[in-house]
Write an enzyme that holds these catalytic residues in place. Sequence first.
Site, mmCIF file in Angstrom:
data_model
loop_
_atom_site.group_PDB
_atom_site.id
_atom_site.type_symbol
_atom_site.label_atom_id
_atom_site.label_comp_id
_atom_site.label_asym_id
_atom_site.label_seq_id
_atom_site.Cartn_x
_atom_site.Cartn_y
_atom_site.Cartn_z
ATOM 1 N N GLY A 1 7.183 6.373 -1.963
ATOM 2 C CA GLY A 1 8.349 5.638 -1.491
ATOM 3 C C GLY A 1 9.702 6.256 -1.779
ATOM 4 N N ARG B 1 10.879 -0.708 -10.938
ATOM 5 C CA ARG B 1 10.904 0.218 -9.794
ATOM 6 C C ARG B 1 10.617 -0.537 -8.481
ATOM 7 N NH1 ARG B 1 7.236 1.969 -5.496
ATOM 8 N NH2 ARG B 1 7.735 4.116 -5.013
ATOM 9 N N VAL B 2 11.423 -0.268 -7.474
ATOM 10 C CA VAL B 2 11.230 -0.867 -6.149
ATOM 11 C C VAL B 2 10.997 0.265 -5.153
ATOM 12 C CG1 VAL B 2 12.388 -2.153 -4.297
ATOM 13 C CG2 VAL B 2 12.653 -2.888 -6.673
ATOM 14 N N THR C 1 -1.031 0.492 0.912
ATOM 15 C CA THR C 1 0.102 -0.277 1.446
ATOM 16 C C THR C 1 -0.232 -0.644 2.889
ATOM 17 O OG1 THR C 1 1.770 0.729 0.061
ATOM 18 C CG2 THR C 1 2.506 0.021 2.232
ATOM 19 N N THR D 1 4.289 4.442 5.000
ATOM 20 C CA THR D 1 3.498 4.387 3.772
ATOM 21 C C THR D 1 3.448 5.768 3.140
ATOM 22 O OG1 THR D 1 1.288 4.108 2.840
ATOM 23 C CG2 THR D 1 1.389 4.614 5.194
ATOM 24 N N GLY D 2 3.507 5.805 1.820
ATOM 25 C CA GLY D 2 3.485 7.081 1.108
ATOM 26 C C GLY D 2 4.345 6.978 -0.134
ATOM 27 N N ASP E 1 10.026 1.809 -1.028
ATOM 28 C CA ASP E 1 10.568 1.768 0.334
ATOM 29 C C ASP E 1 10.129 0.528 1.111
ATOM 30 O OD1 ASP E 1 7.981 2.926 0.135
ATOM 31 O OD2 ASP E 1 8.148 3.635 2.203
HETATM 32 N N1 ASP Z 1 5.372 3.324 -0.079
HETATM 33 C C1 ASP Z 1 4.818 2.571 -1.181
HETATM 34 C C2 ASP Z 1 5.784 2.653 -2.353
HETATM 35 O O1 ASP Z 1 6.253 3.721 -2.646
HETATM 36 C C3 ASP Z 1 3.472 3.044 -1.624
HETATM 37 C C4 ASP Z 1 2.505 3.492 -0.558
HETATM 38 O O2 ASP Z 1 2.768 3.358 0.630
HETATM 39 O O3 ASP Z 1 1.430 4.012 -0.908
HETATM 40 O O4 ASP Z 1 6.016 1.664 -2.999
#
Ligand code: ASP
Length: 317
Positions: free
Chosen positions: A236, A210-211, A182, A233-234, A213
């Site tokens: 979500g 699915r949506v 991301t 990022t992570g 963050d």
């Molecule tokens: N935050 C993003 C999501 O959950 C994915 C990511 O940052 O790796 O859609």
Amino acid sequence: MNSAPKYGLVIHGGAGAIRREKMTTDREQAYRSELSKAVQTGYDVLSDGGSGIEAVQKAINVMENSPLFNAGKGAVFTHDGHNEQDATIMDGSTLQAGSIAGVAHIKNPIDIARLVMEKSQHVLLIGDGAESFAKSHGMDMMAPEYFFTDLRWQQLQKAIEKERIAKNDVSTHLDHDGNLGTVGAVAYDKGGNLAAATSSGGMTNKRFGRVGDSAIVGAGTYANNRTCAVSTTGHGEFFIRSVTAYDVSALMEYKQLSLTDAAGLVIKDKLTALGGIGGLIAIDSEGNIAMPYNSEGMYRGYRLSDGRSDVKIWEDK
Ligand code: ASP
């Protein structure tokens, strides 16, 4: 060198299980070079007197156009083998924001997020509606093949296989190892304005619309000239439940925490306690920056007008 920076930009290219021992020299080099290019592109906008909004958008475009990142060209696949992308941009001077979720044919999702902010009366548009809106503003649609990359396809096959073996309930298996990349950017411009933006393909093997963050103002992206600009990022779901980006701003506004303390508390303490994995980048209205994460690594970089700049993946050894 010791005066406060007058402008600057921080970017990320995703946080997660980036294993140092598994990273080849070539791949590491490729990431470092794309990150440097994105930092430089955003920084050039700022040094030419451009807005923070323009800088974060242009920095993100570089990463959206690279197959290395989970945004634009390199977006991950849904369970059904499609791409559904999310993006948000926010202007700290006006608190205006634009988001899109679940778009499948847009080369640079952050560009429509900006159009939503500037040319519509809305904040969040989804799916076909968001794409019609983009078309009505002359944006070209890409064929789905444009977003095909073998690596992301293999990651989907692996996630599906893991799910099959674990006989997981249909809604559960989101594989966070397979969605690294991301992208996000935060900037402080010469006019003293803050801006933040995030763009993401979401999580490999997601389904049911699915949506993440990255499409939610306050969770994945937030900017307020009174406090800071943040992009996360992570995993979500944890960032949505924690309203992570806004939480950093709120701790600064209501508790007078410094940027470093607020960002550290939100990731290292609160997100970790909830069981979430990931990180964020942030810049404040004095040009201070923070880049905390609780995963193995986070692709990131920055350049500030006081001369400091770097591109990093892990902590220094
Ligand atoms: N935050 C993003 C999501 O959950 C994915 C990511 O940052 O790796 O859609």
